[in-house]
Write a protein that holds these residues in place. Structure first.
Motif, PDB file in Angstrom:
ATOM      1  N   TYR A  29       0.877  -1.175   0.000  1.00  0.00           N
ATOM      2  CA  TYR A  29       0.000   0.000   0.000  1.00  0.00           C
ATOM      3  C   TYR A  29       0.911   1.220   0.000  1.00  0.00           C
ATOM      4  N   HIS A  30       1.102   1.829  -1.171  1.00  0.00           N
ATOM      5  CA  HIS A  30       2.075   2.910  -1.325  1.00  0.00           C
ATOM      6  C   HIS A  30       1.552   4.238  -0.788  1.00  0.00           C
ATOM      7  N   PHE A  31       2.469   5.006  -0.214  1.00  0.00           N
ATOM      8  CA  PHE A  31       2.141   6.308   0.350  1.00  0.00           C
ATOM      9  C   PHE A  31       1.939   7.350  -0.752  1.00  0.00           C
ATOM     10  N   SER A  32       1.028   8.294  -0.472  1.00  0.00           N
ATOM     11  CA  SER A  32       0.854   9.471  -1.324  1.00  0.00           C
ATOM     12  C   SER A  32       1.837  10.538  -0.845  1.00  0.00           C
ATOM     13  N   PRO A  33       1.986  11.652  -1.582  1.00  0.00           N
ATOM     14  CA  PRO A  33       2.887  12.717  -1.110  1.00  0.00           C
ATOM     15  C   PRO A  33       2.521  13.230   0.282  1.00  0.00           C
ATOM     16  N   THR A  34       1.220  13.437   0.546  1.00  0.00           N
ATOM     17  CA  THR A  34       0.835  13.955   1.865  1.00  0.00           C
ATOM     18  C   THR A  34       1.071  12.918   2.961  1.00  0.00           C
ATOM     19  N   ASP A  35       0.954  11.631   2.629  1.00  0.00           N
ATOM     20  CA  ASP A  35       1.261  10.593   3.616  1.00  0.00           C
ATOM     21  C   ASP A  35       2.717  10.694   4.058  1.00  0.00           C
ATOM     22  N   HIS A  36       3.620  10.908   3.091  1.00  0.00           N
ATOM     23  CA  HIS A  36       5.052  11.014   3.399  1.00  0.00           C
ATOM     24  C   HIS A  36       5.333  12.171   4.355  1.00  0.00           C
ATOM     25  N   ILE A  37       4.641  13.295   4.137  1.00  0.00           N
ATOM     26  CA  ILE A  37       4.888  14.481   4.958  1.00  0.00           C
ATOM     27  C   ILE A  37       4.578  14.208   6.426  1.00  0.00           C
ATOM     28  N   PHE A  83     -10.445  -1.937   6.938  1.00  0.00           N
ATOM     29  CA  PHE A  83      -9.352  -0.967   7.089  1.00  0.00           C
ATOM     30  C   PHE A  83      -8.014  -1.715   7.130  1.00  0.00           C
ATOM     31  N   TYR A  84      -7.783  -2.557   6.136  1.00  0.00           N
ATOM     32  CA  TYR A  84      -6.658  -3.499   6.223  1.00  0.00           C
ATOM     33  C   TYR A  84      -5.273  -2.853   6.349  1.00  0.00           C
ATOM     34  N   PRO A  85      -5.000  -1.633   5.803  1.00  0.00           N
ATOM     35  CA  PRO A  85      -3.648  -1.082   5.978  1.00  0.00           C
ATOM     36  C   PRO A  85      -3.270  -0.868   7.446  1.00  0.00           C
ATOM     37  N   LEU A  86      -4.270  -0.678   8.316  1.00  0.00           N
ATOM     38  CA  LEU A  86      -3.986  -0.435   9.735  1.00  0.00           C
ATOM     39  C   LEU A  86      -3.407  -1.663  10.429  1.00  0.00           C
ATOM     40  N   ALA A  87      -3.466  -2.816   9.780  1.00  0.00           N
ATOM     41  CA  ALA A  87      -2.917  -4.042  10.369  1.00  0.00           C
ATOM     42  C   ALA A  87      -1.487  -4.295   9.904  1.00  0.00           C
ATOM     43  N   GLY A  88      -0.928  -3.400   9.100  1.00  0.00           N
ATOM     44  CA  GLY A  88       0.399  -3.622   8.534  1.00  0.00           C
ATOM     45  C   GLY A  88       1.516  -2.944   9.294  1.00  0.00           C
ATOM     46  N   ARG A  89       2.660  -2.862   8.634  1.00  0.00           N
ATOM     47  CA  ARG A  89       3.838  -2.159   9.141  1.00  0.00           C
ATOM     48  C   ARG A  89       4.416  -1.331   7.997  1.00  0.00           C
ATOM     49  N   LEU A  90       5.127  -0.276   8.336  1.00  0.00           N
ATOM     50  CA  LEU A  90       5.777   0.523   7.313  1.00  0.00           C
ATOM     51  C   LEU A  90       7.008  -0.191   6.771  1.00  0.00           C
ATOM     52  N   SER A  91       7.267   0.044   5.519  1.00  0.00           N
ATOM     53  CA  SER A  91       8.465  -0.475   4.888  1.00  0.00           C
ATOM     54  C   SER A  91       8.926   0.543   3.854  1.00  0.00           C
ATOM     55  N   THR A  92      10.156   0.381   3.353  1.00  0.00           N
ATOM     56  CA  THR A  92      10.724   1.366   2.436  1.00  0.00           C
ATOM     57  C   THR A  92      11.192   0.708   1.151  1.00  0.00           C
ATOM     58  N   SER A 102      10.699   5.666  -1.048  1.00  0.00           N
ATOM     59  CA  SER A 102       9.251   5.613  -1.119  1.00  0.00           C
ATOM     60  C   SER A 102       8.755   4.693  -0.014  1.00  0.00           C
ATOM     61  N   VAL A 103       7.835   5.179   0.799  1.00  0.00           N
ATOM     62  CA  VAL A 103       7.330   4.407   1.934  1.00  0.00           C
ATOM     63  C   VAL A 103       6.034   3.713   1.535  1.00  0.00           C
ATOM     64  N   PHE A 104       5.863   2.495   2.019  1.00  0.00           N
ATOM     65  CA  PHE A 104       4.623   1.765   1.773  1.00  0.00           C
ATOM     66  C   PHE A 104       4.267   0.940   3.003  1.00  0.00           C
ATOM     67  N   VAL A 105       3.045   0.437   3.031  1.00  0.00           N
ATOM     68  CA  VAL A 105       2.597  -0.426   4.120  1.00  0.00           C
ATOM     69  C   VAL A 105       2.710  -1.873   3.656  1.00  0.00           C
ATOM     70  N   ASP A 106       3.400  -2.672   4.450  1.00  0.00           N
ATOM     71  CA  ASP A 106       3.566  -4.104   4.183  1.00  0.00           C
ATOM     72  C   ASP A 106       2.695  -4.869   5.170  1.00  0.00           C
ATOM     73  N   CYS A 107       1.646  -5.487   4.668  1.00  0.00           N
ATOM     74  CA  CYS A 107       0.756  -6.250   5.549  1.00  0.00           C
ATOM     75  C   CYS A 107       1.204  -7.696   5.724  1.00  0.00           C
ATOM     76  N   ALA A 225      -3.916   0.146  -3.941  1.00  0.00           N
ATOM     77  CA  ALA A 225      -2.671   0.014  -3.187  1.00  0.00           C
ATOM     78  C   ALA A 225      -1.436   0.054  -4.067  1.00  0.00           C
ATOM     79  N   THR A 226      -1.575  -0.282  -5.318  1.00  0.00           N
ATOM     80  CA  THR A 226      -0.401  -0.458  -6.171  1.00  0.00           C
ATOM     81  C   THR A 226       0.057   0.822  -6.865  1.00  0.00           C
TER      82      THR A 226
END
Length: 464
Positions: A29-37, A83-92, A102-107, A225-226
């Motif tokens: 689940y890839h981050f948007s620009p505002t997510d990164h901020i 709300f499946y992204p909330l069960a994941g972890r951040l990854s790069t 680029s940051v994304f959520v790895d479930c 997510a992709t």
């Protein structure tokens, strides 16, 4: 914090995964620009305080808590399907540029959301009866002082359920890079909806009832997510972000009745010969001027009022209100302190109204485009600053709509996250209508001056 945290004892911890694994779970689940901020700021921490129900001879307090905890865990497992992204972890995902990530959520590589059961000898009156919000309230939340970029090793969502002597506090900590306040309260309300749906299916465990629990009245819309994938030249996300220890603040809840809010709106519009100024803009004008007056700064200095405005309805085309994610940006207006204190009330409210009016979809898109072209280093995105009054949260969020078998919450409270001198959070008043509660954080000397301000205090209701 150490002394207050000893008043809250952890009984158990566990992780909860979605009840059924959605197909999107396997994809990043890839981050948007505002997510990164948002990576450099704190988790959202908001919770609800409930009174325990009266117990009959057939229901013992221990059985009540065991049932409550199990139903909350079951509800969380179902909510995480939506709300499946909330069960994941951040990854790069690293790019060819060593300083671009680029940051994304790895479930796939996550144990899920965290669930904590705690208990305390505190009573509801210990929390509500104090003039200032007690420091121990911070201990009712998980992820104390955590930044969003800590989501590499911490759960992106944590629920801490603390049993008090005569009450229960349900505190949610959610990674702010995944969702804004609108998404946070949509999750809280969805959790409540699922919890209460279980009452109707109690004693029945067939698939039809399970499917019924999976249906939400207002399910979140999770973007694809992709993609698209954004890569910003931030520092390595797991590099240490320097955090200076903030000064001790006084935190107090101020209640404004429906009548007072309507009166402020009417006054602002009348002075400006308009009908466009909203209740919230009028109340913001009051708190901006009152805090600025309390700070007793020179008239030639500048002061800024800002708030996080929702962008969903402003985009072209507008986004659905249940679009999950971070769709906010800062709206602000600045003026000389002398102008703020010497002009009439309506002049201030009109400045705020004009700033909101100018916050269009075109302006939002332009700001995002500029950020992609020349983004700041991650550490530069800080919210606190000198002479700032920052309005957070919103009285529009349905904060008292979340119930968990104990009736309506008696109060909303927040954790440590995102607080500094001049931070104000707006909540709907418990009795509804147009009433609003403001959670105000100030340095002790400024809080004392605000409390001595007769103009301000005359508008505050004794009811909290």
């Amino acid at each position: 914090m150490d002394s207050s945290s000893s008043e809250v004892r952890i009984i158990s911890k566990c992780f909860v995964k979605p009840k059924t694994i959605p197909q999107k779970w396997k994809e990043p689940y890839h981050f948007s620009p505002t997510d990164h901020i948002m990576l450099s700021i704190h988790y959202i921490q908001k919770g609800l305080l409930f009174l325990k129900p009266s117990f009959s001879e057939s229901v013992k307090p221990k059985e009540f808590m065991e049932t409550l905890l199990q139903k909350l865990k079951d509800s969380l497992a179902i909510a995480l399907v939506h709300f499946y992204p909330l069960a994941g972890r951040l990854s790069t995902l690293k790019t060819d540029n060593s300083r671009s990530h680029s940051v994304f959520v790895d479930c796939n590589n996550s144990p899920g959301a965290r669930f904590i059961h705690a208990e305390s000898d505190l009573s509801v009156s210990d929390i509500l009866g104090s003039t200032y919000v007690p420091l121990v309230v911070q201990s009712l939340f998980d992820h104390h002082k955590a930044l969003n970029r800590d989501g590499y090793t911490m759960s992106l969502l944590s629920i801490k359920v603390t049993e008090l002597v005569d009450g229960v506090f349900i505190g949610l900590s959610m990674n702010h890079s995944l969702g804004d306040g609108s998404s946070f309260w949509q999750f809280f309300n969805s959790l409540s909806e699922i919890f209460n749906s279980q009452e109707e299916t109690i004693g029945n465990n067939n698939n039809n009832n399970n499917n019924a629990l999976l249906c939400l009245k207002n399910p979140p819309i999770i973007r694809e997510a992709t993609g698209p994938m954004y890569s910003l030249p931030f520092s390595e996300p797991n590099e240490s972000l320097s955090q200076s220890e903030p000064p001790v603040l006084k935190e107090r809840m101020f209640h404004f009745s429906s009548e007072t809010v309507r009166s402020l709106k009417s006054k602002a519009n009348q002075e400006c010969g308009t009908t466009m100024i909203s209740s919230f803009q009028a109340l913001t004008a009051l708190i901006w001027r009152s805090i600025t007056r309390a700070r007793k700064l020179p008239n030639d200095q500048e002061t800024t009022c800002r708030f996080a405005a929702g962008n969903r309805s402003r985009m072209n085309p507008p986004l659905p209100t249940n679009q999950f994610g971070v769709y906010i940006s800062l709206v602000k207006t600045t003026t000389k302190i002398g102008n703020l204190l010497e002009n009439e009330f309506g002049w201030i409210a009109l400045k705020l109204h004009q700033a909101v009016t100018e916050h269009t979809g075109e302006k939002i898109s332009y700001e995002i485009d500029q950020m992609l072209k020349s983004p700041l280093p991650l550490q530069a995105y800080r919210l606190s600053n000198l002479n700032i009054v920052h309005m957070g949260s919103s009285p529009r969020f349905n904060k008292y709509g979340s119930e968990f078998g104990m009736g309506k919450a008696v109060a909303v409270r927040s954790g440590y996250g995102g607080k500094y001198d001049g931070k104000v959070s707006a909540y709907p008043g418990r009795q509804g209508g147009a009433s609003i509660d403001l959670e105000v954080c100030l340095l002790p000397e400024f809080m004392e001056a605000l409390e001595s301000d007769q103009e301000f205090m005359s508008l505050v209701s004794s009811s909290t």
